[in-house]
Design a protein around this motif. Sequence first.
Motif, PDB file in Angstrom:
ATOM      1  N   GLY A 183       0.823  -1.372  -0.228  1.00 34.06           N
ATOM      2  CA  GLY A 183      -0.110  -0.160  -0.092  1.00 34.06           C
ATOM      3  C   GLY A 183       0.898   1.356  -0.130  1.00 34.06           C
ATOM      4  O   GLY A 183       1.890   1.416  -0.657  1.00 34.06           O
TER       5      GLY A 183
ATOM      6  N   GLY B 245      -3.802  -4.560   3.630  1.00 31.12           N
ATOM      7  CA  GLY B 245      -5.387  -4.904   3.943  1.00 31.12           C
ATOM      8  C   GLY B 245      -6.175  -5.218   2.629  1.00 31.12           C
ATOM      9  O   GLY B 245      -5.607  -5.488   1.654  1.00 31.12           O
TER      10      GLY B 245
ATOM     11  N   SER C 261     -10.822 -10.062   2.929  1.00 31.70           N
ATOM     12  CA  SER C 261     -10.280 -10.683   1.578  1.00 31.70           C
ATOM     13  C   SER C 261      -9.504 -11.475   1.756  1.00 31.70           C
ATOM     14  O   SER C 261      -9.228 -12.299   0.672  1.00 31.70           O
ATOM     15  CB  SER C 261      -9.913  -9.080   0.777  1.00 31.70           C
ATOM     16  OG  SER C 261      -9.696  -9.606  -0.725  1.00 31.70           O
TER      17      SER C 261
ATOM     18  N   VAL D 200      -5.054  -3.598  -0.509  1.00 34.86           N
ATOM     19  CA  VAL D 200      -3.977  -4.310  -1.458  1.00 34.86           C
ATOM     20  C   VAL D 200      -4.351  -5.610  -1.869  1.00 34.86           C
ATOM     21  O   VAL D 200      -4.075  -6.135  -3.048  1.00 34.86           O
ATOM     22  CB  VAL D 200      -2.732  -4.343  -0.452  1.00 34.86           C
ATOM     23  CG1 VAL D 200      -1.684  -5.357  -1.099  1.00 34.86           C
ATOM     24  CG2 VAL D 200      -2.130  -2.987   0.076  1.00 34.86           C
TER      25      VAL D 200
ATOM     26  N   THR E  62      -2.463  -7.235   7.139  1.00 33.90           N
ATOM     27  CA  THR E  62      -2.054  -5.986   8.017  1.00 33.90           C
ATOM     28  C   THR E  62      -3.104  -5.472   8.758  1.00 33.90           C
ATOM     29  O   THR E  62      -2.767  -4.645   9.714  1.00 33.90           O
ATOM     30  CB  THR E  62      -1.170  -5.118   7.582  1.00 33.90           C
ATOM     31  OG1 THR E  62      -1.851  -4.426   6.497  1.00 33.90           O
ATOM     32  CG2 THR E  62       0.126  -5.724   6.888  1.00 33.90           C
TER      33      THR E  62
ATOM     34  N   PRO F 209      -6.093   3.145  -0.280  1.00 36.13           N
ATOM     35  CA  PRO F 209      -7.599   2.659   0.239  1.00 36.13           C
ATOM     36  C   PRO F 209      -8.552   2.786  -0.794  1.00 36.13           C
ATOM     37  O   PRO F 209      -8.527   3.967  -1.461  1.00 36.13           O
ATOM     38  CB  PRO F 209      -8.015   3.464   1.595  1.00 36.13           C
ATOM     39  CG  PRO F 209      -6.495   3.970   1.814  1.00 36.13           C
ATOM     40  CD  PRO F 209      -5.699   4.236   0.790  1.00 36.13           C
TER      41      PRO F 209
HETATM   42  O1  NZQ Z   1      -1.745   1.894   2.465  1.00 32.37           O
HETATM   43  P1  NZQ Z   1      -1.235   1.878   3.775  1.00 32.37           P
HETATM   44  O2  NZQ Z   1       0.249   2.651   4.235  1.00 32.37           O
HETATM   45  O3  NZQ Z   1      -0.759   0.484   4.059  1.00 32.37           O
HETATM   46  O4  NZQ Z   1      -2.221   2.279   4.899  1.00 32.37           O
HETATM   47  C1  NZQ Z   1      -3.521   1.490   5.122  1.00 32.37           C
HETATM   48  C2  NZQ Z   1      -4.615   2.308   4.596  1.00 32.37           C
HETATM   49  O5  NZQ Z   1      -4.418   3.614   4.808  1.00 32.37           O
HETATM   50  C3  NZQ Z   1      -3.546   1.470   6.523  1.00 32.37           C
HETATM   51  N1  NZQ Z   1      -3.186   0.218   7.289  1.00 32.37           N
HETATM   52  C4  NZQ Z   1      -3.376  -1.064   6.939  1.00 32.37           C
HETATM   53  N2  NZQ Z   1      -2.668  -1.941   7.618  1.00 32.37           N
HETATM   54  C5  NZQ Z   1      -1.862  -1.091   8.646  1.00 32.37           C
HETATM   55  C6  NZQ Z   1      -2.084   0.349   8.308  1.00 32.37           C
HETATM   56  N3  NZQ Z   1      -1.546   1.339   8.984  1.00 32.37           N
HETATM   57  C7  NZQ Z   1      -0.737   1.182   9.970  1.00 32.37           C
HETATM   58  N4  NZQ Z   1      -0.485  -0.346  10.264  1.00 32.37           N
HETATM   59  C8  NZQ Z   1      -0.891  -1.366   9.654  1.00 32.37           C
HETATM   60  N5  NZQ Z   1      -1.020  -2.606  10.119  1.00 32.37           N
HETATM   61  O6  NZQ Z   1      -5.113   1.138   6.847  1.00 32.37           O
HETATM   62  C9  NZQ Z   1      -5.525   1.897   5.744  1.00 32.37           C
HETATM   63  C10 NZQ Z   1      -6.681   0.989   5.331  1.00 32.37           C
HETATM   64  O7  NZQ Z   1      -6.265   0.014   4.553  1.00 32.37           O
HETATM   65  P2  NZQ Z   1      -7.255  -0.806   3.419  1.00 32.37           P
HETATM   66  O8  NZQ Z   1      -6.671  -1.737   2.953  1.00 32.37           O
HETATM   67  O9  NZQ Z   1      -7.804   0.167   2.652  1.00 32.37           O
HETATM   68  O10 NZQ Z   1      -8.296  -1.398   4.816  1.00 32.37           O
HETATM   69  P3  NZQ Z   1      -9.419  -2.387   4.513  1.00 32.37           P
HETATM   70  O11 NZQ Z   1      -8.860  -3.790   4.838  1.00 32.37           O
HETATM   71  O12 NZQ Z   1     -10.518  -1.885   5.276  1.00 32.37           O
HETATM   72  O13 NZQ Z   1     -10.064  -2.534   2.798  1.00 32.37           O
HETATM   73  C11 NZQ Z   1     -11.016  -1.455   2.372  1.00 32.37           C
HETATM   74  C12 NZQ Z   1     -11.308  -2.116   0.817  1.00 32.37           C
HETATM   75  O14 NZQ Z   1     -11.775  -3.479   0.830  1.00 32.37           O
HETATM   76  C13 NZQ Z   1     -12.941  -3.563   0.153  1.00 32.37           C
HETATM   77  C14 NZQ Z   1     -13.501  -2.140   0.739  1.00 32.37           C
HETATM   78  O15 NZQ Z   1     -14.828  -1.715  -0.208  1.00 32.37           O
HETATM   79  C15 NZQ Z   1     -12.328  -1.179   0.484  1.00 32.37           C
HETATM   80  O16 NZQ Z   1     -11.983  -0.960  -0.857  1.00 32.37           O
HETATM   81  N6  NZQ Z   1     -13.676  -4.438   0.527  1.00 32.37           N
HETATM   82  C16 NZQ Z   1     -13.429  -5.988   0.180  1.00 32.37           C
HETATM   83  C17 NZQ Z   1     -13.998  -7.030   0.545  1.00 32.37           C
HETATM   84  C18 NZQ Z   1     -13.524  -8.035  -0.030  1.00 32.37           C
HETATM   85  N7  NZQ Z   1     -12.493  -8.138  -0.891  1.00 32.37           N
HETATM   86  O17 NZQ Z   1     -13.971  -9.465   0.330  1.00 32.37           O
HETATM   87  C19 NZQ Z   1     -15.178  -7.024   1.219  1.00 32.37           C
HETATM   88  C20 NZQ Z   1     -15.608  -5.778   2.077  1.00 32.37           C
HETATM   89  O18 NZQ Z   1     -16.941  -5.668   2.124  1.00 32.37           O
HETATM   90  C21 NZQ Z   1     -15.074  -4.596   1.220  1.00 32.37           C
HETATM   91  O19 NZQ Z   1     -16.034  -4.035   0.379  1.00 32.37           O
END
Ligand code: NZQ
Length: 392
Positions: free
Chosen positions: A39, A98, A144, A101, A138, A71
């Motif tokens: 990410g 997350g 996912s 990614v 993470t 994100p």
């Molecule tokens: O990009 P970095 O710098 O890593 O920062 C991330 C991001 O800003 C940060 N982060 C992640 N792990 C971290 C951390 N910061 C500090 N320490 C850590 N260990 O957190 C922020 C959010 O990350 P993201 O990957 O966007 O979060 P999430 O896991 O909530 O994913 C959201 C996305 O997943 C989709 C959502 O719509 C959204 O686009 N979805 C995917 C699904 C699936 N594939 O099954 C189902 C869900 O319903 C959802 O729709």
Amino acid sequence: MENFTFYSPTYFAFGKGTENEAGKYVKKFGGTKVLIHYGGGSAVRSGLIDRVKTSLEQEGLPYVELGGVMPNPRSGLVYKGIELCKAEGVDFLLAVGGGSVIDSAKAIAAGSLYDGDFWDFYSGKHIEKALPIGVVLTIAAAGSEGSGDSVITKEEGMLKRGTGSEALRAKFSIMNPELTESLPAYQTACGATDIMAHVFERYFTNTTEVEITDRLCEAVLMTMVKETPRVIADPHNYEARANIMWAGMVAHNGIVGVGRSQDWNSHAIEHELSALYDCAHGAGLAVIMPSWMEFVYKHNVMRFCQMATRVFGCKMNFEDPEVTAKEGIRCFRRFLHDIGMPINFEELGAKEEDIPVLVDKLGLGDGKTGGFVELTSEDVASIYRIAANASL
Ligand code: NZQ
Ligand code: ZN
């Protein structure tokens, strides 16, 4: 209970230090040239990417890298990833991050084995094959790491769309709860909200006699109600982090939803918010899901009473069950507020005057959604209006 099939072939490695085994698992599942996908920087800053590279090097596995997933991951980076995989002969995708990614990696994995535009898969075309994917998770949130789904936003028109296929399920997912300790409290809470929403989308069903999955759903929900405030109070509480991380997987790999009809309208309605305002998916759900509940609870008051009494410990009002149903929804919204989530448009940064745009982008037209309660465009607008003006 309805007939069902259930396929969840992912190999899970859970616990402290497991990210150091990444190379071993890539090899186990046949990878010989890896794309490490990550990410915006958290995994680099924490040293995780270096540890993952070391584990690949120890196994003699060559790799290329592609960071910068945002994100609500965008199509632009997916095209770049597909090009890179084709040019470099990559045969294994390693997503370190997350949901964003992982979903971006899934899109690249499918697009790399396809001659057309990968967006076809997010416009209805079924994914038959994809490069194998491994995950180092993470953040406990999207699920996912255990699901066959991927959600991508097309920059042109900011269209956020999902797809699902057995081919997208990760070969392995490494889940070390310690890696989530660096998350800001807000992001932890967004993840917790998403986990609960994944369960509620399955819990509110029109299928009867589904005791086993009802109880599994309630177990995940009660775990989240107990453990989330503990990690908000102490981000280094490993045991609470561990329970939440596994809950996030259980919530969304499909096991709590087998044999029953599901809803998913709150997710569709939320996706328009995160597409338009680029807010966190979990934060959007915190605003939408209780509002959806208020709109639909009369469809099956006793199911909402079941949630209220079993998950939130509300007292059953036998004289007037609606009181209990509404109390359960109130408890859910208060819980979200208490963990630091927005509960209305203003707190989220959304605007009530944008409701027609949101409804239009959802694209229902004169049709209806499926789900627990079928919704028209006007119903969706009503839910957005409830969300716009929600209070405790
Ligand atoms: O990009 P970095 O710098 O890593 O920062 C991330 C991001 O800003 C940060 N982060 C992640 N792990 C971290 C951390 N910061 C500090 N320490 C850590 N260990 O957190 C922020 C959010 O990350 P993201 O990957 O966007 O979060 P999430 O896991 O909530 O994913 C959201 C996305 O997943 C989709 C959502 O719509 C959204 O686009 N979805 C995917 C699904 C699936 N594939 O099954 C189902 C869900 O319903 C959802 O729709
Ligand atoms: Zn979700």
